[in-house]
Design an enzyme around this catalytic site. Structure first.
Site, mmCIF file in Angstrom:
data_model
loop_
_atom_site.group_PDB
_atom_site.id
_atom_site.type_symbol
_atom_site.label_atom_id
_atom_site.label_comp_id
_atom_site.label_asym_id
_atom_site.label_seq_id
_atom_site.Cartn_x
_atom_site.Cartn_y
_atom_site.Cartn_z
ATOM 1 N N GLY A 108 0.828 -1.197 0.000
ATOM 2 C CA GLY A 108 0.000 0.000 0.000
ATOM 3 C C GLY A 108 0.859 1.241 0.000
ATOM 4 O O GLY A 108 2.088 1.171 0.106
ATOM 5 N N ASN A 110 -3.500 3.864 12.348
ATOM 6 C CA ASN A 110 -4.015 4.801 13.366
ATOM 7 C C ASN A 110 -4.691 6.012 12.706
ATOM 8 O O ASN A 110 -5.527 6.660 13.333
ATOM 9 C CB ASN A 110 -2.876 5.228 14.302
ATOM 10 C CG ASN A 110 -1.803 6.059 13.613
ATOM 11 O OD1 ASN A 110 -1.856 7.280 13.611
ATOM 12 N ND2 ASN A 110 -0.802 5.411 13.020
ATOM 13 N N TYR A 155 -5.297 9.549 3.141
ATOM 14 C CA TYR A 155 -4.684 8.245 3.456
ATOM 15 C C TYR A 155 -5.530 7.485 4.480
ATOM 16 O O TYR A 155 -5.865 6.310 4.279
ATOM 17 C CB TYR A 155 -3.265 8.489 3.985
ATOM 18 C CG TYR A 155 -2.643 7.292 4.667
ATOM 19 C CD1 TYR A 155 -2.231 6.186 3.928
ATOM 20 C CD2 TYR A 155 -2.459 7.262 6.056
ATOM 21 C CE1 TYR A 155 -1.661 5.082 4.561
ATOM 22 C CE2 TYR A 155 -1.892 6.176 6.681
ATOM 23 C CZ TYR A 155 -1.500 5.090 5.933
ATOM 24 O OH TYR A 155 -0.943 3.995 6.560
#
Ligand SMILES: NC(=O)c1ccc[n+]([C@@H]2O[C@H](COP(=O)([O-])OP(=O)(O)OC[C@H]3O[C@@H](n4cnc5c(N)ncnc54)[C@H](O)[C@@H]3O)[C@@H](O)[C@H]2O)c1
Length: 273
Positions: A76, A115, A139
């Site tokens: 990714g 997170n 993101y």
């Protein structure tokens, strides 16, 4: 927890996290296959276990998933970027992977969320695996998408999913924020093994070491068998003064990701819910 040694495909195998957990993972697998779109340094590795290619094309390489019990998905784009970059790496490629896994009867996917899927929670708030998502960036939103995709395929097709909202993985924490969300690579490897062996349907856990300053209640991971061996606490005296200077970055769990492009009153997002 199952003691069966699974055959596993590791995506993003040339990347930073994959390199840091690969040897621990390998010793627990019957076979560990590696794939990335850039060449993977794997001296002595059997050639048939290393695949160079775009994840979006995985459906064209059915042999890659033949006999695979589980996928550890780390491929990714790992930071903020423009929409086309993030959509291609974190959404289009991920859809192709889940679809190929479903088509070939893979049992489970252990994947890297972040997170930043919950980065707009204030640092004063402790959250658990049931907290609604609050992405702090484009993101982070692509990681929310990944969590939704995992949920859909678990519910509809029975493809188990173990999402790890990883903090910051490195051998040592290096600033004040990491006193809360740092994870040592050995703990990350242990968490991945929990994802490969424990019994669940669709899970979200936090990828953090045993940091007493953590913002996260990680009891689901612990209930499934995660027992971190490391803690950022011994670094506190050295790092406490290395906080963020930006008022938004220091207010929110996502730090600089939350601050980037933020407009207006720093308190607005904290008051929002
Ligand atoms: N590094 C961290 O502390 C951290 C924290 C939270 C989440 N994550 C997540 O963990 C994962 C791994 O992060 P990293 O730091 O190792 O990143 P990295 O950039 O070092 O590695 C990612 C790898 O994925 C590969 N890749 C990207 N898109 C691809 C595609 N479409 N097809 C095939 N390969 C592709 C890249 O070539 C690269 O080798 C990412 O999903 C990232 O968002 C990382």
């Amino acid at each position: 927890m199952s003691s069966h040694r699974p055959t596993v495909l590791l995506t993003g195998a040339a990347g930073r996290l994959a390199r840091s957990i690969r040897s621990s993972l390998q010793s627990h697998c019957a076979e560990l296959r590696l794939t990335d779109r850039v060449p993977v340094e794997a001296p002595g590795y059997p050639a048939h276990c290393v695949h160079l290619g775009e994840l979006a094309d995985i459906g064209e390489h059915p042999q890659l998933l033949e006999g695979v019990d589980a996928i550890v998905h780390l491929a990714g784009h790992p930071r903020e970027a423009d929409w086309p970059t993030l959509i291609e790496a974190n959404m289009t490629a991920t859809i192709a992977l889940w679809e190929a896994a479903r088509a070939q009867g893979v049992q489970r996917i252990v994947y890297a969320s972040s997170n930043h899927a919950v980065g707009f929670y204030p640092r004063s708030q402790r959250i658990d695996h049931e907290a609604p998502t609050r992405p702090d960036s484009r993101y982070g939103l692509t990681k929310v998408f990944m969590e939704g995709l995992a949920s859909l395929y678990a519910d509809k097709y029975g493809l188990r999913a173990f999402g790890m909202r990883i903090g910051h993985c490195a051998p040592e924490p290096s600033d004040a924020r990491m006193l809360a969300h740092w994870i040592h690579p050995e703990d990350l490897a242990d968490l991945v093994l929990v994802g490969l062996h424990s019994d669940y349907h669709c899970e979200l856990v936090y990828g953090a070491s045993a940091n007493s300053r953590s913002w996260w209640d990680n009891r689901r991971a612990q209930a499934l068998g995660y027992s971190p061996r490391h803690s950022a606490d011994p670094f506190a005296a050295r790092l406490e003064s290395l906080g963020e200077s930006d008022p938004v970055a220091e207010r929110y769990q996502g730090g600089a990701f939350a601050a980037q492009e933020y407009q207006g009153d720093p308190e607005r997002a904290a008051r929002g819910r």
